[in-house]
Design a protein around this motif. Structure first.
Motif, PDB file in Angstrom:
ATOM      1  N   PRO A 103      10.569  -2.165   5.357  1.00 12.11           N
ATOM      2  CA  PRO A 103       9.879  -1.854   4.395  1.00 12.11           C
ATOM      3  C   PRO A 103      10.511  -1.843   2.922  1.00 12.11           C
ATOM      4  N   ALA A 104       9.565  -2.381   2.080  1.00  4.51           N
ATOM      5  CA  ALA A 104      10.159  -2.321   0.401  1.00  4.51           C
ATOM      6  C   ALA A 104      10.551  -0.907  -0.025  1.00  4.51           C
ATOM      7  N   GLN A 105      11.406  -0.601  -0.680  1.00  5.77           N
ATOM      8  CA  GLN A 105      11.865   0.837  -1.050  1.00  5.77           C
ATOM      9  C   GLN A 105      11.098   1.056  -2.414  1.00  5.77           C
ATOM     10  N   ASP A 106      10.749   0.179  -3.463  1.00  2.68           N
ATOM     11  CA  ASP A 106      10.057   0.841  -4.611  1.00  2.68           C
ATOM     12  C   ASP A 106       8.556   0.667  -4.737  1.00  2.68           C
ATOM     13  N   GLU A 107       7.745   0.197  -3.590  1.00  2.00           N
ATOM     14  CA  GLU A 107       6.440   0.142  -3.719  1.00  2.00           C
ATOM     15  C   GLU A 107       5.903   0.108  -2.401  1.00  2.00           C
ATOM     16  N   TRP A 108       4.456   0.476  -2.335  1.00  2.59           N
ATOM     17  CA  TRP A 108       3.891   0.626  -1.140  1.00  2.59           C
ATOM     18  C   TRP A 108       3.628  -0.975  -0.671  1.00  2.59           C
ATOM     19  N   GLU A 109       3.677  -1.068   0.619  1.00  2.00           N
ATOM     20  CA  GLU A 109       3.133  -2.472   0.983  1.00  2.00           C
ATOM     21  C   GLU A 109       2.492  -2.233   2.411  1.00  2.00           C
ATOM     22  N   THR A 110       1.565  -3.343   2.696  1.00  2.00           N
ATOM     23  CA  THR A 110       0.939  -3.552   4.067  1.00  2.00           C
ATOM     24  C   THR A 110       1.564  -4.785   4.784  1.00  2.00           C
ATOM     25  N   LEU A 111       2.083  -4.147   5.820  1.00  2.00           N
ATOM     26  CA  LEU A 111       2.741  -5.053   6.843  1.00  2.00           C
ATOM     27  C   LEU A 111       1.602  -5.371   7.885  1.00  2.00           C
ATOM     28  N   HIS A 112       1.510  -6.415   8.465  1.00  2.00           N
ATOM     29  CA  HIS A 112       0.569  -6.991   9.696  1.00  2.00           C
ATOM     30  C   HIS A 112       1.198  -7.442  10.965  1.00  2.00           C
ATOM     31  N   PHE A 113       1.050  -6.514  11.843  1.00  2.00           N
ATOM     32  CA  PHE A 113       1.806  -6.911  13.127  1.00  2.00           C
ATOM     33  C   PHE A 113       0.740  -7.416  14.058  1.00  2.00           C
ATOM     34  N   PRO A 114       0.567  -8.751  14.456  1.00  2.00           N
ATOM     35  CA  PRO A 114      -0.472  -8.934  15.366  1.00  2.00           C
ATOM     36  C   PRO A 114       0.284  -8.902  16.724  1.00  2.00           C
ATOM     37  N   TRP A 115      -0.494  -8.592  17.742  1.00  2.00           N
ATOM     38  CA  TRP A 115       0.013  -8.254  19.231  1.00  2.00           C
ATOM     39  C   TRP A 115       1.282  -9.189  19.624  1.00  2.00           C
TER      40      TRP A 115
END
Length: 164
Positions: A103-115
């Motif tokens: 994940p990014a260090q400086d900001e929040w991010e939303t990661l999507h993981f399909p099955w």
């Protein structure tokens, strides 16, 4: 329904399973503060170790997970690579489904993981003959760090939610 960290009692639902189970000396914990979960500690490569992990039973999470298309994480990292891990009744006790992410260090991010992004592993070895993820059979969710790098780590988690 998303898993968030607004309730400090959420911290009690997580527990660590570190490389001490095989003689290593890595240490981790899961804490909740400021409406975020934190998987943090220190990885040590001494005594053949090199991993740290935390786990949680998905109580109150599984009805929506059963119908989900995958999992989305809102996270902030520290430059290290982590794994989201799922335990399932369709795999043996020492096995899990995993997906790796940095994940990014400086900001929040939303990661999507399909099955289909998840791969079955047993003690770090890919299982080529394992069944695909069956969401209704997931009975545990967790995070693991095993990037062959000694030192402190901290993964911040804002929310874990089923992908619709």
């Amino acid at each position: 329904m998303a898993l968030t960290f607004d309730n400090p009692n959420e911290q009690q639902r997580w527990y660590a399973v570190d490389d001490g189970v095989m003689g290593g000396v890595s240490q981790s914990t899961f804490s909740v503060a400021d409406s975020e979960g934190r998987f943090h500690g220190e990885v040590s490569l001494e005594n053949g170790g090199g991993f740290a992990s935390v786990r949680r039973e998905p109580n109150g999470f599984e009805p929506t997970l059963a119908d989900a298309l995958g999992i989305a994480l809102t996270v902030r990292g520290d430059g290290r690579t982590y794994q989201l891990r799922l335990k399932s009744t369709s795999l043996g006790n020492a096995s899990a489904y995993r997906v790796k992410f940095t994940p990014a260090q400086d900001e929040w991010e939303t990661l999507h993981f399909p099955w289909p992004a998840f791969e079955a592993v047993r003690r770090g070895t890919l299982l080529s003959d394992a069944p695909a993820v069956t969401p209704s059979e997931i009975h545990q969710i967790g995070f693991l760090i095993a990037d062959r790098t000694a030192g402190p780590f901290c993964l911040q988690i804002k929310r874990i939610e089923p992908m619709g």
